[in-house]
Structures are given as structure tokens and as C-alpha cells.
Design an enzyme around this catalytic site. Structure first.
Site, short mmCIF file in Angstrom:
data_model
loop_
_atom_site.label_atom_id
_atom_site.label_comp_id
_atom_site.label_asym_id
_atom_site.label_seq_id
_atom_site.Cartn_x
_atom_site.Cartn_y
_atom_site.Cartn_z
N ASP A 1 29.05 -19.44 1.11
CA ASP A 1 28.46 -18.58 2.14
C ASP A 1 29.64 -18.02 2.94
O ASP A 1 30.78 -18.09 2.48
CB ASP A 1 27.49 -19.40 3.02
CG ASP A 1 26.49 -18.52 3.77
OD1 ASP A 1 25.51 -18.09 3.17
OD2 ASP A 1 26.73 -18.23 4.96
N LYS B 1 20.79 -25.24 4.07
CA LYS B 1 22.01 -24.53 4.48
C LYS B 1 22.89 -25.52 5.20
O LYS B 1 22.42 -26.47 5.81
CB LYS B 1 21.65 -23.37 5.40
CG LYS B 1 22.72 -22.31 5.50
CD LYS B 1 22.83 -21.52 4.21
CE LYS B 1 23.19 -20.10 4.40
NZ LYS B 1 22.63 -19.24 3.37
N1 GLU Z 1 24.74 -18.38 0.53
C1 GLU Z 1 24.00 -17.54 -0.35
C2 GLU Z 1 22.69 -17.13 0.29
O1 GLU Z 1 22.58 -17.10 1.49
C3 GLU Z 1 23.83 -18.15 -1.74
C4 GLU Z 1 23.09 -19.43 -1.78
C5 GLU Z 1 23.14 -20.13 -3.13
O2 GLU Z 1 23.67 -19.59 -4.09
O3 GLU Z 1 22.63 -21.26 -3.20
O4 GLU Z 1 21.76 -16.73 -0.36
#
Ligand code: GLU
Length: 420
Positions: free
Chosen positions: A146, A106
Site C-alpha cells: 500500500d 488493512k
Molecule cells: N493496498 C491495495 C488496495 O488498497 C491492494 C491490496 C491487496 O492487494 O491485498 O487495494
């Protein structure tokens, strides 16, 4: 149990609870207890008025034993190290639970996007990508949208990253990021994927527990990508949106709020406040809304001891990551409220990200029917496994989901060992 733990402490306690049940190998438990890499960059960006400002950006790479590091990048004023570490760990569990060949990561930038012009946001995104350099890559670490970011930012990241390669290699690096716009290599259905996955997950629960989405009253906290798409899809299935809260205020209507119309209002005005067809209500009244389903789809820890006792819903479907504190979750369990956990419920986003990555890799373009059908299959399979595991271990779904994810990681590490 403290309500005011920092987010990584909260994620660590969830991890330990799952690890105990699985009897996780101590070697594996040691490895997974902290992220593999914690990258923090301070990068200068020129503002529209000519002055330079330093921004702090993070990329936390929690684990890549199952595949490239994977997870979103958020632009938010509250972004901090403990938060991004927790979110990265949850991505590892999410991918392992869904059986997707990705790890967990993240990232984020401490910034309030609405305080900046589009030109400044573009420069922030590009400078952040440049600062990350080779810490991301199409087979190494793959960002996605996100909170506070979307297809626009993903295309900026893609373009910045691609530009560092010579012309022959450039196109092959397009899959360095997912959640791109359709025109720039994105997948059909990625924009609504998290909401769609939430609804499939709820549908699978409904089939097992004997309830139906049709006619269900629901409230949504947060009306960004996740909240708005969830509300629109639930409405298509016959459910009725009766209250919404976001950073601008709370609105409610027992007659029902038209989700697509509210989504248009939010797009135009920046929030739910002032929506013409619903009355303004207090935050307390929002949490205390008479409904069967509550969907937290905003920040983490919004369902806490301050709000949990107000909830009347029977089901909490976690659209956000980490919306329920440990203390609130144990009170909800005692009251017989079912909390369908983030790492299962909101995994539609990363699942369709995986589809996007595969399409880019193979130069394929899938249609929406295929994306939806494959997502449904994966969501139903994972949800049914969590329901079965939860029944056989007599534990709440979050712990069952952790058990499935950790058991998989345990087996992978035991077969591989560590080098040297
Ligand atoms: N940000 C989204 C999550 O928390 C998607 C992450 C992604 O697609 O890699 O799952």
C-alpha cells in the site's frame, strides 16, 4: 454533511447508505459495522545510530466470511486507527464486489519512510512482522503493498514469516503476502495491476457511456505506484497527461507530459518537482486543470470542499482509497460529474493479488497475457454490474457498488448464520 469526519465515520456513512438500499439484515449490519479484530502493536527497532525507537503498528481485520482477511500495509506518518479501520472495511466491500474469495483487512505503521535508511526500514518491517506473529498467515490474513510499501517490504515480510517455520513447511507459507517481487513468488503484472484495473474500468465505462480514452486529457494526483502506472497505460491508449501533483509540488503542460519519463524523474528525485519538460503550477491551478479526467491516486480526502469546486473534469476515477469526501461527492453529483468509486476502480490490485496467491498455492507461474486477460474480464464484469445497478436504482456508482457487495455478504451470512 461535514467534510471533516474522521475516515471511519466517513466509511460508516457510506456503509449505512448502501445497507439502507439493500435492506441489509440487522444481524449482518451489526456484524459489519465494526472490524472483527483490531490489533495494535508497539515494537522496538534499533536505529542506525544504535538507539532504540518504539513504533506503533496496526492490523485491522474487518471481515473474513468470504475468505482470508486481505489488504495492504502502509508506511506513512498519518497512519492512525480510524484510517486503518476505514481502509479495512473498504477491502471487505472491494473483495465482495469483485467476487474474490477474500475478506478485508488493512495495516500500517506510523512512520515517514523517507526519514529512514533502507537498513532501518528493513528492521522496522521485520520487527513489525514479528510483532504481528500468528495474526497473519497464508490462509488467515494476507498483507500486500500500500502507500509507502512495495515488493521489497513484502519480500521482507515473507522471509521473516517463513523463517518461523521448520524447513519442510516453509515454502508453503510463501503466500502469506502478495505483491512480492517476481523472483520471490510475485505475479507478472502485479506492479501495474491497480493502474491497469483503473484503465479497464474506465474503458468499460467508455463503452457504455460512449466516450473514448484516445485523445482524452487527464490530470493525476500522486505519482507513486498507482498514479504512475495509470498515467503510463492511459498514455499508451492515446490519452494526454496534462498535470500532476504530489507531495513535492504541482506541474502542468498543455502539450502533454511524458508519463514514463516523469516516472523516471520521480524515481530518481523522489517527486515531480523540478521535472524539466513541464512548468511548475500552483495547487489551485492543478485542481483547476482543463481536462476530462481527474485521477486522485494519493492520500484520502484530497477531493474535498476546498478543492472540488475547482475541478473541470467530467470523470473522477478513484485510484486512491477514500479520496473524495461525502460533501465533495454530493456537490460533484449535482454538477453532473461522474465519480467512479475506489472499491470498484482500484480493485485491480487486490484482484491480481488473488492471482498471485492462487499461483503460489498451485506452484504455477502465469504469463502477463493471462494475468491481463483475466483482470480485464473481472474488471469489465464488475464495472458493467455497477453501471446496471446504478441505472436500475437511480443512484450514484458508489452506492450501487456497495449494494452489490453488501447483498452478497447478506446472502452469505443468511445461509451460514453465526456460531454458536
Ligand atoms: N493496498 C491495495 C488496495 O488498497 C491492494 C491490496 C491487496 O492487494 O491485498 O487495494
Amino acid at each position: 454533511m461535514a467534510d471533516k469526519l474522521n475516515l471511519f465515520e466517513m466509511a460508516s456513512l457510506q456503509f449505512e447508505a448502501g445497507a439502507d438500499l439493500v435492506k441489509l439484515d440487522p444481524m449482518v449490519s451489526t456484524i459489519l459495522s465494526e472490524p472483527q479484530n483490531e490489533i495494535i502493536v508497539n515494537f522496538p527497532v534499533q536505529m542506525d545510530d544504535g538507539h532504540y525507537r518504539l513504533f506503533k503498528g496496526y492490523r485491522i481485520q474487518h471481515n473474513n466470511v468470504n475468505g482470508p482477511y486481505k489488504g495492504g500495509i502502509r508506511f506513512n506518518a498519518a497512519v492512525n486507527l480510524s484510517e486503518v479501520k476505514a481502509l479495512a472495511a473498504w477491502m471487505t466491500w472491494k473483495s465482495a464486489l469483485m467476487g474474490i474469495p477474500f475478506g478485508g483487512a488493512k495495516g500500517g505503521v506510523t512512520i515517514t519512510p523517507r526519514d529512514h535508511s533502507d537498513a532501518e526500514l528493513c528492521r522496522v518491517t521485520r520487527r513489525f512482522t514479528h510483532a504481528l506473529g500468528n495474526n497473519i498467515g497464508p490462509e488467515f490474513d494476507i498483507p500486500a503493498p500500500d502507500m509507502g510499501t512495495g515488493p521489497r517490504e513484502m519480500v521482507w515480510i515473507m522471509d521473516t514469516y517463513m523463517s518461523t517455520f521448520n524447513a519442510h513447511d516453509r515454502l508453503a507459507t510463501r503466500r502469506v503476502v502478495t505483491g512480492k517481487s517476481l523472483l520471490n513468488g510475485g505475479s507478472a503484472g502485479r506492479d501495474k495491476a491497480t493502474g491497469q484495473g483503473l484503465v479497464y474500468c474506465l474503458e468499460a465505462y467508455g463503452e457504455k457511456l460512449g466516450f473514448s480514452i484516445d485523445g482524452m486529457k487527464f490530470a493525476v494526483q500522486g505519482f507513486g505506484n498507482v498514479g504512475s502506472h495509470t498515467a503510463m497505460i492511459l498514455q499508451e491508449r492515446g490519452a494526454k497527461l496534462v498535470a500532476v501533483n504530489d507531495h513535492t509540488g504541482s506541474i502542468g503542460s498543455d502539450e502533454g507530459i511524458d508519463a514514463p519519463d516523469l516516472a523516471r524523474h520521480v524515481l530518481e528525485t523522489g517527486g515531480v518537482k523540478g521535472y524539466k519538460d513541464a512548468g511548475e503550477i500552483t495547487k489551485e491551478a492543478f485542481f483547476a486543470t482543463n481536462c476530462e479526467l481527474f485521477v486522485p491516486a494519493a492520500m484520502e480526502c484530497t477531493v474535498s470542499s476546498e478543492t472540488e469546486h475547482l475541478l473541470k473534469a467530467k470523470y473522477v476515477l478513484e485510484g486512491a482509497n477514500g479520496p473524495t469526501t461525502l460533501k465533495a461527492e454530493s456537490s460533484l453529483r449535482d454538477r453532473g460529474v461522474l465519480v467512479i468509486p475506489d472499491i470498484l476502480a482500484n480493485s485491480g490490485g487486490v484482484t491480481v493479488s488473488y492471482f498471485e496467491w492462487v499461483q503460489n498455492k498451485n506452484s504455477e507461474v502465469w504469463d502477463l497475457e493471462r494475468v491481463d486477460a483475466d483482470l480485464r474480464k473481472i474488471m469489465f464484469r464488475a464495472t458493467n454490474r455497477v453501471i446496471e445497478e446504478s441505472a436500475s436504482l437511480n443512484c450514484e456508482p458508489r452506492r450501487a457498488a456497495m449494494v452489490i457487495a453488501l447483498a452478497r455478504l447478506d446472502r452469505v451470512y443468511k445461509e451460514r448464520g453465526i456460531f454458536p
